[in-house]
Design an enzyme around this catalytic site. Structure first.
Site, PDB file in Angstrom:
ATOM      1  N   GLY A  12      29.859  30.373  32.520  1.00  0.00           N
ATOM      2  CA  GLY A  12      31.141  29.787  32.124  1.00  0.00           C
ATOM      3  C   GLY A  12      31.249  28.330  32.533  1.00  0.00           C
ATOM      4  O   GLY A  12      32.315  27.856  32.923  1.00  0.00           O
ATOM      5  N   TYR A 160      43.102  42.004  34.147  1.00  0.00           N
ATOM      6  CA  TYR A 160      42.683  40.849  34.965  1.00  0.00           C
ATOM      7  C   TYR A 160      42.744  41.207  36.452  1.00  0.00           C
ATOM      8  O   TYR A 160      41.785  40.989  37.197  1.00  0.00           O
ATOM      9  CB  TYR A 160      43.581  39.651  34.644  1.00  0.00           C
ATOM     10  CG  TYR A 160      43.072  38.353  35.237  1.00  0.00           C
ATOM     11  CD1 TYR A 160      42.026  37.650  34.631  1.00  0.00           C
ATOM     12  CD2 TYR A 160      43.620  37.835  36.405  1.00  0.00           C
ATOM     13  CE1 TYR A 160      41.556  36.467  35.174  1.00  0.00           C
ATOM     14  CE2 TYR A 160      43.150  36.647  36.957  1.00  0.00           C
ATOM     15  CZ  TYR A 160      42.128  35.964  36.336  1.00  0.00           C
ATOM     16  OH  TYR A 160      41.655  34.796  36.883  1.00  0.00           O
ATOM     17  N   ALA A 161      43.870  41.789  36.887  1.00  0.00           N
ATOM     18  CA  ALA A 161      44.023  42.126  38.306  1.00  0.00           C
ATOM     19  C   ALA A 161      42.948  43.125  38.747  1.00  0.00           C
ATOM     20  O   ALA A 161      42.350  42.982  39.826  1.00  0.00           O
ATOM     21  CB  ALA A 161      45.415  42.701  38.554  1.00  0.00           C
TER      22      ALA A 161
END
Ligand SMILES: NC(=O)c1ccc[n+]([C@@H]2O[C@H](COP(=O)([O-])OP(=O)(O)OC[C@H]3O[C@@H](n4cnc5c(N)ncnc54)[C@H](O)[C@@H]3O)[C@@H](O)[C@H]2O)c1
Length: 254
Positions: A12, A160-161
């Site tokens: 990324g 996400y969490a």
């Protein structure tokens, strides 16, 4: 810190925190391959970085697919040699746009994609990179978690969490397994850092975060990169492993 003779792979790396980390390693003398699934972004970043640094290469890959990671890892070793430092930075936080998405509105494909990118991608690259690190009896792995993996955040979502918390478990297990081989494994938990990912959250969400943060501002990619370089160092962080270090302006104090 001196990273001459070090071969670094950053996922990324096309923009944001990843690009800041790529820059940090290049400025400190490393050879760097960065991976991104956005080919146009990656090629443009490579072109700009090459104006100042010769030893930087972009390889297009999707960290959410093992075959793509495998091809990228092989290409990276062909370009710069055996990888001794792996930075698992790629991550996504889709659709939240600054608001939480309720679990009943979360579609299955989106859940799976976030798990593939934010968690499985780290496992894939660790699996690929560890054999050479073991042979060299030296390696450094740094992965991107988040304060959202450590504490409840109302602007976050379950995928996400959950994945950012899982990065912490993965980091500790890898650190225990790989310590005897001279491989240190750590994670970074950024708070809100000023990148495109955070810009989509909108000014009001970011202002609310800033108001709850003792240092009263967003963080910079350079500040995350400095911590990453420290954790990847051979000597300075030689006795640091299995840790999750926050760079969050004091938003979370544990
Ligand atoms: N910015 C923040 O406030 C913040 C806070 C906590 C954690 N993080 C984490 O830090 C990391 C970087 O965040 P950022 O803000 O720089 O994000 P960003 O969206 O600005 O950049 C992420 C980069 O990863 C690439 N990428 C996304 N999915 C990929 C895939 N499947 N394969 C390869 N490359 C892929 C994107 O193309 C992009 O270049 C992420 O893991 C994120 O979850 C960011």
């Amino acid at each position: 810190m001196n990273f001459n003779e070090r071969n670094v792979l950053v996922t990324g790396g096309g923009r944001g925190i990843g690009l800041g980390i790529v820059r940090g390693f290049l400025e400190s003398g490393a050879s760097v391959v960065f991976v991104d699934y956005d080919e146009q972004l990656g090629r443009e970043a490579e072109r700009r970085l090459r104006q100042e640094h010769a030893r930087v290469h972009f390889v297009a890959a999707d960290v959410g697919r093992f075959d793509s990671c495998q091809a990228a890892y092989e290409r990276a070793t062909a370009l710069i040699g055996s990888i001794d430092t792996l930075v698992n930075n790629a991550g996504i936080s889709p659709k939240t746009n600054g608001r939480g998405v309720s679990v009943d509105d979360m579609d299955i494909d989106e859940w799976r994609r976030v798990v593939d990118v934010n968690l499985n991608g780290i496992f894939y690259f660790a699996k690929l990179a560890v054999p050479a690190m073991k042979r060299q009896r030296f390696g450094r792995i740094v992965s991107m978690s988040s304060v959202a993996g450590k504490a409840y955040l109302d602007v976050c979502a379950v995928h996400y969490a959950a994945t950012k918390a899982a990065v912490i478990g993965l980091t500790r297990q890898l650190a225990g397994e790989l310590g005897p081989f001279g491989i240190n494994v750590n994670a970074i938990a950024p708070g809100r850092i000023d990148t495109e990912m955070v810009a989509v959250a909108g000014a009001a969400t970011n202002a609310a975060y800033v108001a709850q943060t003792p240092l009263q501002r967003l963080g910079t990619t350079r500040e995350v990169a400095s911590l990453c370089l420290y954790l990847a160092s051979k000597e300075e962080a030689g006795f640091v492993t299995g840790q999750v270090v926050d760079v969050a302006g004091g938003w979370l104090m544990t």
